[in-house]
Scaffold this motif. Structure first.
Motif, PDB file in Angstrom:
ATOM      1  N   ARG A  21      26.198  50.506   3.458  1.00 16.80           N
ATOM      2  CA  ARG A  21      24.989  49.908   4.032  1.00 16.80           C
ATOM      3  C   ARG A  21      23.775  50.750   3.644  1.00 16.80           C
ATOM      4  NH1 ARG A  21      25.192  49.676  10.062  1.00 16.80           N
ATOM      5  NH2 ARG A  21      23.322  48.415   9.737  1.00 16.80           N
ATOM      6  N   PRO A  22      23.204  50.498   2.489  1.00 21.91           N
ATOM      7  CA  PRO A  22      22.097  51.338   2.008  1.00 21.91           C
ATOM      8  C   PRO A  22      20.876  51.289   2.936  1.00 21.91           C
ATOM      9  CG  PRO A  22      22.365  49.394   0.625  1.00 21.91           C
ATOM     10  CD  PRO A  22      23.513  49.403   1.572  1.00 21.91           C
ATOM     11  N   GLU A  23      20.792  50.283   3.786  1.00 17.00           N
ATOM     12  CA  GLU A  23      19.595  50.147   4.615  1.00 17.00           C
ATOM     13  C   GLU A  23      19.508  51.182   5.736  1.00 17.00           C
ATOM     14  OE1 GLU A  23      22.113  48.104   4.505  1.00 17.00           O
ATOM     15  OE2 GLU A  23      22.636  47.287   6.478  1.00 17.00           O
ATOM     16  N   ILE A  24      20.564  52.008   5.935  1.00 18.20           N
ATOM     17  CA  ILE A  24      20.420  53.061   6.949  1.00 18.20           C
ATOM     18  C   ILE A  24      20.291  54.454   6.309  1.00 18.20           C
ATOM     19  CG2 ILE A  24      21.620  51.697   8.723  1.00 18.20           C
ATOM     20  CD1 ILE A  24      24.030  53.652   8.358  1.00 18.20           C
ATOM     21  N   LEU A  25      20.234  54.459   4.992  1.00 23.23           N
ATOM     22  CA  LEU A  25      20.126  55.738   4.275  1.00 23.23           C
ATOM     23  C   LEU A  25      18.747  55.871   3.632  1.00 23.23           C
ATOM     24  CD1 LEU A  25      21.494  58.280   2.816  1.00 23.23           C
ATOM     25  CD2 LEU A  25      21.846  56.700   0.895  1.00 23.23           C
ATOM     26  N   ALA A  26      18.203  57.075   3.689  1.00 18.50           N
ATOM     27  CA  ALA A  26      17.012  57.375   2.901  1.00 18.50           C
ATOM     28  C   ALA A  26      17.361  58.473   1.908  1.00 18.50           C
ATOM     29  CB  ALA A  26      15.871  57.814   3.804  1.00 18.50           C
ATOM     30  N   THR A  27      17.107  58.217   0.641  1.00 19.23           N
ATOM     31  CA  THR A  27      17.224  59.267  -0.364  1.00 19.23           C
ATOM     32  C   THR A  27      15.832  59.863  -0.563  1.00 19.23           C
ATOM     33  OG1 THR A  27      16.714  57.716  -2.110  1.00 19.23           O
ATOM     34  CG2 THR A  27      19.053  58.019  -1.573  1.00 19.23           C
ATOM     35  N   ALA A  28      15.773  60.979  -1.281  1.00 25.01           N
ATOM     36  CA  ALA A  28      14.469  61.600  -1.536  1.00 25.01           C
ATOM     37  C   ALA A  28      13.558  60.622  -2.278  1.00 25.01           C
ATOM     38  CB  ALA A  28      14.656  62.882  -2.350  1.00 25.01           C
ATOM     39  N   GLU A  29      14.160  59.927  -3.198  1.00 22.86           N
ATOM     40  CA  GLU A  29      13.383  58.990  -4.011  1.00 22.86           C
ATOM     41  C   GLU A  29      12.834  57.857  -3.144  1.00 22.86           C
ATOM     42  OE1 GLU A  29      14.209  56.306  -8.030  1.00 22.86           O
ATOM     43  OE2 GLU A  29      15.859  57.243  -6.924  1.00 22.86           O
ATOM     44  N   SER A  56      18.894  65.275  12.794  1.00 17.90           N
ATOM     45  CA  SER A  56      18.218  63.998  12.553  1.00 17.90           C
ATOM     46  C   SER A  56      19.188  62.829  12.719  1.00 17.90           C
ATOM     47  CB  SER A  56      17.599  63.979  11.159  1.00 17.90           C
ATOM     48  OG  SER A  56      18.524  64.409  10.186  1.00 17.90           O
ATOM     49  N   GLY A  57      20.508  63.118  12.623  1.00 17.35           N
ATOM     50  CA  GLY A  57      21.500  62.093  12.930  1.00 17.35           C
ATOM     51  C   GLY A  57      21.426  61.734  14.405  1.00 17.35           C
ATOM     52  N   LEU A  58      21.293  62.773  15.244  1.00 16.70           N
ATOM     53  CA  LEU A  58      21.150  62.534  16.676  1.00 16.70           C
ATOM     54  C   LEU A  58      19.878  61.727  16.944  1.00 16.70           C
ATOM     55  CD1 LEU A  58      22.385  63.209  19.493  1.00 16.70           C
ATOM     56  CD2 LEU A  58      20.923  65.243  19.527  1.00 16.70           C
ATOM     57  N   ALA A  59      18.819  62.047  16.215  1.00 14.29           N
ATOM     58  CA  ALA A  59      17.564  61.302  16.385  1.00 14.29           C
ATOM     59  C   ALA A  59      17.742  59.844  15.968  1.00 14.29           C
ATOM     60  CB  ALA A  59      16.455  61.960  15.571  1.00 14.29           C
ATOM     61  N   TYR A  60      18.521  59.630  14.915  1.00 11.69           N
ATOM     62  CA  TYR A  60      18.811  58.265  14.464  1.00 11.69           C
ATOM     63  C   TYR A  60      19.395  57.461  15.631  1.00 11.69           C
ATOM     64  CZ  TYR A  60      21.482  54.575  12.065  1.00 11.69           C
ATOM     65  OH  TYR A  60      22.021  53.371  11.683  1.00 11.69           O
ATOM     66  N   TYR A  61      20.342  58.086  16.372  1.00 17.06           N
ATOM     67  CA  TYR A  61      20.957  57.374  17.495  1.00 17.06           C
ATOM     68  C   TYR A  61      20.019  57.290  18.699  1.00 17.06           C
ATOM     69  CZ  TYR A  61      25.180  56.754  14.902  1.00 17.06           C
ATOM     70  OH  TYR A  61      26.074  56.336  13.946  1.00 17.06           O
ATOM     71  N   ALA A  62      19.184  58.304  18.868  1.00 19.41           N
ATOM     72  CA  ALA A  62      18.205  58.240  19.963  1.00 19.41           C
ATOM     73  C   ALA A  62      17.277  57.043  19.746  1.00 19.41           C
ATOM     74  CB  ALA A  62      17.401  59.533  20.027  1.00 19.41           C
ATOM     75  N   LEU A  63      16.872  56.844  18.507  1.00 19.62           N
ATOM     76  CA  LEU A  63      15.993  55.713  18.185  1.00 19.62           C
ATOM     77  C   LEU A  63      16.716  54.392  18.419  1.00 19.62           C
ATOM     78  CD1 LEU A  63      14.443  57.277  14.991  1.00 19.62           C
ATOM     79  CD2 LEU A  63      13.151  56.556  17.014  1.00 19.62           C
ATOM     80  N   LYS A  64      17.984  54.337  17.975  1.00 18.53           N
ATOM     81  CA  LYS A  64      18.760  53.115  18.195  1.00 18.53           C
ATOM     82  C   LYS A  64      18.884  52.821  19.686  1.00 18.53           C
ATOM     83  CE  LYS A  64      22.418  51.619  15.936  1.00 18.53           C
ATOM     84  NZ  LYS A  64      23.682  51.528  15.162  1.00 18.53           N
ATOM     85  N   SER A  65      19.129  53.889  20.463  1.00 21.06           N
ATOM     86  CA  SER A  65      19.324  53.666  21.902  1.00 21.06           C
ATOM     87  C   SER A  65      18.038  53.172  22.557  1.00 21.06           C
ATOM     88  CB  SER A  65      19.809  54.945  22.582  1.00 21.06           C
ATOM     89  OG  SER A  65      18.725  55.833  22.764  1.00 21.06           O
ATOM     90  N   ALA A  66      16.900  53.535  21.955  1.00 24.54           N
ATOM     91  CA  ALA A  66      15.619  53.089  22.509  1.00 24.54           C
ATOM     92  C   ALA A  66      15.235  51.712  21.958  1.00 24.54           C
ATOM     93  CB  ALA A  66      14.536  54.108  22.196  1.00 24.54           C
ATOM     94  N   LEU A 121      18.355  57.498   7.976  1.00 23.04           N
ATOM     95  CA  LEU A 121      18.556  58.944   8.000  1.00 23.04           C
ATOM     96  C   LEU A 121      18.361  59.495   6.584  1.00 23.04           C
ATOM     97  CD1 LEU A 121      19.593  61.525   9.464  1.00 23.04           C
ATOM     98  CD2 LEU A 121      21.914  60.766   8.947  1.00 23.04           C
ATOM     99  N   TYR A 122      17.436  60.470   6.480  1.00 23.35           N
ATOM    100  CA  TYR A 122      17.324  61.188   5.197  1.00 23.35           C
ATOM    101  C   TYR A 122      18.379  62.284   5.260  1.00 23.35           C
ATOM    102  CZ  TYR A 122      15.464  64.229   1.507  1.00 23.35           C
ATOM    103  OH  TYR A 122      15.325  65.019   0.395  1.00 23.35           O
TER     104      TYR A 122
END
Lengths: 263, 589
Positions: free
Chosen positions: A132-140, A217-227, A234-235
């Motif tokens: 699922r590329p839509e949950i990943l951020a690469t540097a590019e 930042s993984g934890l933040a990813y879930y904090a955002l989802k929970s909100a 996630l980068y």
């Protein structure tokens, strides 16, 4: 329990009892061997990170008895950050039903709940890898996305690290802000209030990053989802990669803030 | 969620102020609130500006009378991790400050404070600032009575009081225990408990204060009876409100009014105004002085003597603790480097207060430190042992080896130098040299401000410094103006200007002054008493004046060229060439 970001202690206990749940302990092997939540399998974060190619992760999942339909709950003893990184990786290979235990293993133990040191017999299963590329951020990706008005970049390292150096345009939400009241994540209401104060709107795309491997930042990813923020990425290689690629950074100039620290 | 400790009788907070603050920040960010009004609003709520940025604030948490409960410290620990830098800062006025807070998060801190009954309201701005009380009030062997209940009642009376919302400038009360401990003469209103024929009252000092220009306060009358305390406070504030300068912010603290008008005229005005206030105030306008004695209950102890055999115990006992007037009880001072404490140490400290203070709370001190009182003498060794484990057992708390440093360039818009780090460097050096153990230096002090505005209280230090820039050709270096022989006790006196000392020469200069003192002192002298004689022309050795000392220091303070010593041109904590850079101050907003 599909859909919820965290799993309550009670629901995990009943899931363990009726065997409807695969519990994954991401602590180090030595800690796991001493004791763990009954029926839990062990996937130390370091093992996962040694090679997190989606094909390999799918095989690891299968070996833990996880197929695409299995309900999975992940826990750690590091305020949810390591569990988040593992949960995110499962999501990334297309696993939909994964959540985080609401507390840490230490919290579980302090409640006097059941634990044992048995290694469960696991029936191997097949897990497909449909990334699922839509949950990943690469540097590019990050480099071009951060120029967009509807993208907010969030730095989850401690405040002093952020002040000293961060990706230009990032806002600072230290990982300690994400939890509270004995839970790895603060309540939805509190998280929403914090984000609203910061002007982080529901419609924005949010990219989180931290120091090196995407745990905080993984934890933040879930904090955002929970909100209720559905559009988060996630980068995963985070600031360590950003610096090694010699991308531009920003800093708070003309102040010696480090000297205020009592460390 | 934390809750207020039932022993804390006064709830200083209002939860709705947090929501209101969040709402106002949003309006400001949307451009629907003008910058000047917003700044006043922000300061009224205790959020001060931060160096070179409008995105961050410093939240100043008031600790009225310095009384701080364990759960306060635990909550502040959490707030420092979530919204600040993982450390908190004890100020010289019994506030606890959180720095580098994102403006939009200030309301979250206000919520957290309200949960435990604390507030940052009126900690900044043109208001009655935190009402201070000596950390020894109630336990000081020399006090007439405990002034703490009066300090708390005064704080309660003026907080959110309409008469104190728009003063010409900030206004400060200091209550103290005795002549020795405290700063009654260096504040707008200073109060020392006194009795007359068994009746309680105060010696009231007016119009003192430290700043760009400092003045020593004047005693209003021989004795101010207890029932006149509130009338006196109100009348002084009314005069200041009416006559204080609302235009020239640089010269509008009450001390300037007193100075310009002349003390006798001001004194007469206060006495007349007080007669009017007394005659016209409603009978319900009273200080609510709660004189119920606190509960003193020694926490259960596991007998443990092992702490006394740990390194440094004897020195710590000598330089960090004081016997109380209550037999067998001691007050223990915890010294912090320039007032900084980590979130983890705050939690440790909270635990130690519960385990070892028989009053179950602590006091913020005057020197960026904390005092644990009512520690039973038998509990001193285990307490030392635990303080040591928590990194809180630095010796020299009550000596010259615990310098004060304002926040300086670490966060303040006005700062010219990193006074904060310099204080830490001096402390480390003096402790490493064992100078905290020299009784001749016990009653001296070192205080450092990063600019002339005296937040570091340099004017009342035995050795005081304030920051500025020096220059060799085109190259600038961090520099300090040094003054000597200041004091804040019964013989309060401002320090005398001695010399300009480059930042990187401050430590050698302090050591040289100690050497000069040792070479010329008489039996029984301390550095403080000796410098006092020198400064007042009463010394008969070779060193007869402060300028004699300057001559002896001159060789140490000659700037090297940049090639000879590039480090000389860097301030502490910085690896780039020094240049002065300041923003707008908000002390006079």
């Amino acid at each position: 329990m599909s859909g919820a970001v965290t799993a309550s202690t009670d629901s995990v206990r009943s899931g363990v009892r009726d065997k409807s749940l695969r519990v994954v302990d991401v602590r180090r092997a030595d800690d796991y061997k001493k004791d763990h939540i009954p029926t839990a399998v062990n996937l130390p974060l370091a093992d996962l990170l040694s090679d997190d190619d989606p094909g390999r992760v799918a095989k690891l999942a299968g070996a833990m008895g996880i197929d695409n339909e299995t309900s999975v709950v992940v826990y750690d003893d590091t305020f949810g950050a390591l569990a988040s990184r593992v949960a995110w990786t499962l999501e990334y290979i297309g696993h939909a039903d994964v959540s985080l235990l609401e507390g840490t293993y230490a919290d579980w133990k302090s409640l006097g709940l059941e634990s044992d040191s048995d290694t469960p017999d696991v029936q191997k299963k097949d897990h497909a890898a449909s990334v699922r590329p839509e949950i990943l951020a690469t540097a590019e990706y990050l480099e071009s996305a951060k120029e967009r008005d509807d993208v907010i970049l969030v730095d989850n390292r401690e405040r002093l690290n952020y002040l000293e150096q961060h990706i230009p345009g990032a806002i600072s939400i230290p990982y300690r802000t994400l939890g509270g009241n004995g839970r790895i994540l603060r309540s939805q209401e509190e998280m929403r209030r914090l984000l609203e104060n910061r002007g982080v709107s529901d419609t924005s795309e949010i990219i989180t990053y931290c120091g090196s491997v995407g745990t905080l930042s993984g934890l933040a990813y879930y904090a955002l989802k929970s909100a209720g923020h559905k559009n988060a990425r996630l980068y995963v290689r985070s600031f360590k990669e950003w610096k090694s690629l010699q991308k531009p950074t920003a800093k708070q100039e003309d102040a010696s803030y480090w000297d205020l620290s009592a460390e | 969620m934390q809750a207020r400790d039932p022993r804390q009788k006064i709830d200083w907070s209002r939860m709705e102020e947090a929501d209101n603050f969040a709402k106002t920040v949003r309006l400001f960010r949307q451009g629907r609130y003008d910058a000047d009004s917003f700044r006043r609003f922000r300061l009224q709520h205790g959020a001060y500006g931060t160096r070179m940025t409008g995105d961050y604030a410093m939240v100043r948490i008031k600790i009225p009378a310095g009384e701080v409960y364990p759960h306060h410290l635990e909550q502040i620990s959490r707030l420092s991790e979530q919204y600040s830098i993982g450390s908190a800062h004890f100020s010289t006025r019994e506030n606890i400050q959180l720095h580098w807070v994102i403006l939009e998060d200030v309301s979250e801190i206000m919520r957290g404070l309200a949960e435990v009954g604390l507030t940052s309201r009126e900690a900044c701005g043109n208001t009655v600032r935190n009402v201070m009380c000596s950390p020894l009030s109630g336990v000081c062997p020399d006090e007439e009575f405990d002034s703490t209940p009066y300090a708390l009642a005064t704080a309660r009376f003026f907080l959110r009081n309409p008469m104190a919302q728009n003063l010409p400038r900030k206004f400060k009360f200091n209550f103290t225990c005795c002549e020795q401990h405290g700063m009654a003469r260096m504040v707008d209103v200073g109060l020392i408990p006194a009795t007359r024929d068994g009746e309680r009252g105060f010696k009231v000092f007016l119009g003192g204060g430290l700043g760009n220009k400092s003045y020593v306060g004047h005693q209003l009358e021989e004795f101010t009876p207890e029932e006149d305390l509130l009338y006196t406070s109100i009348s002084v504030m009314r005069i200041f409100d009416r006559l204080g300068d609302r235009k020239n912010m640089a010269r509008n603290r009450m001390r300037y009014l007193v100075h310009d008008m002349g003390w006798e005229k001001f004194q007469n005005l206060v006495l007349k105004e007080r007669a009017i206030v007394r005659a016209t105030q409603s009978v319900v306008t009273q200080l609510q002085v709660d004189r119920t004695p606190g509960v003193i209950r020694r926490p259960l102890q596991v007998c443990d003597e092992s702490g006394s055999s740990r390194d440094g115990y004897a020195k710590w006992l000598k330089t960090n603790t004081m016997p109380q007037k209550q037999p067998e009880y001691h007050t223990v001072f915890v010294t912090l480097e320039a007032g900084d404490i980590t979130s983890g140490q705050l939690v440790s400290l909270a635990g130690l207060i519960r385990e070892h203070s028989s009053e179950g709370k602590a006091r913020a001190g005057f020197s960026q430190n904390v005092a644990l009182r009512y520690v039973h003498k038998d509990d001193l060794p285990p307490l030392y042992s635990k303080l040591l484990d928590a990194g809180l057992a630095k010796s020299g708390a009550l000596t010259m080896s615990a310098p004060i440093g304002c926040s300086g360039t670490t966060s303040c818009n006005l700062a010219l130098t990193n006074s904060h780090r310099l204080a830490k460097e001096i402390q480390r050096k003096l402790l490493a040299m064992g100078l905290d153990d020299d009784p001749d230096l016990y009653d001296s002090s070192i205080k450092i401000s990063g600019c002339p505005n005296s937040c570091g209280q340099h004017g009342i230090a035995t050795i005081g410094f304030y920051g500025g820039g020096g220059r060799v050709g085109k190259d600038m270096y961090p520099n300090y103006q040094m003054s000597l022989a200041g004091r804040s006790d019964a013989g309060t006196m401002l320090g005398q200007t001695c010399a300009r000392v480059p930042a990187k020469r401050v430590i050698p200069v302090i050591l040289k002054i100690i050497e000069i003192f040792r070479g010329n002192k008489k039996p029984g002298d301390t550095l403080k008493s000796w410098l006092h004689r020198v400064a007042t022309g009463a010394e008969d050795s070779d060193v007869k004046s402060i300028s004699d000392i300057k001559k002896m220091l001159d060789p140490l303070i000659v700037p090297p060229t940049k090639d000879e010593d590039p480090d000389f041109y860097l301030d502490y904590g910085s690896d780039t060439n020094y240049h002065t850079k300041t923003g707008k101050g908000e002390c006079a907003a």
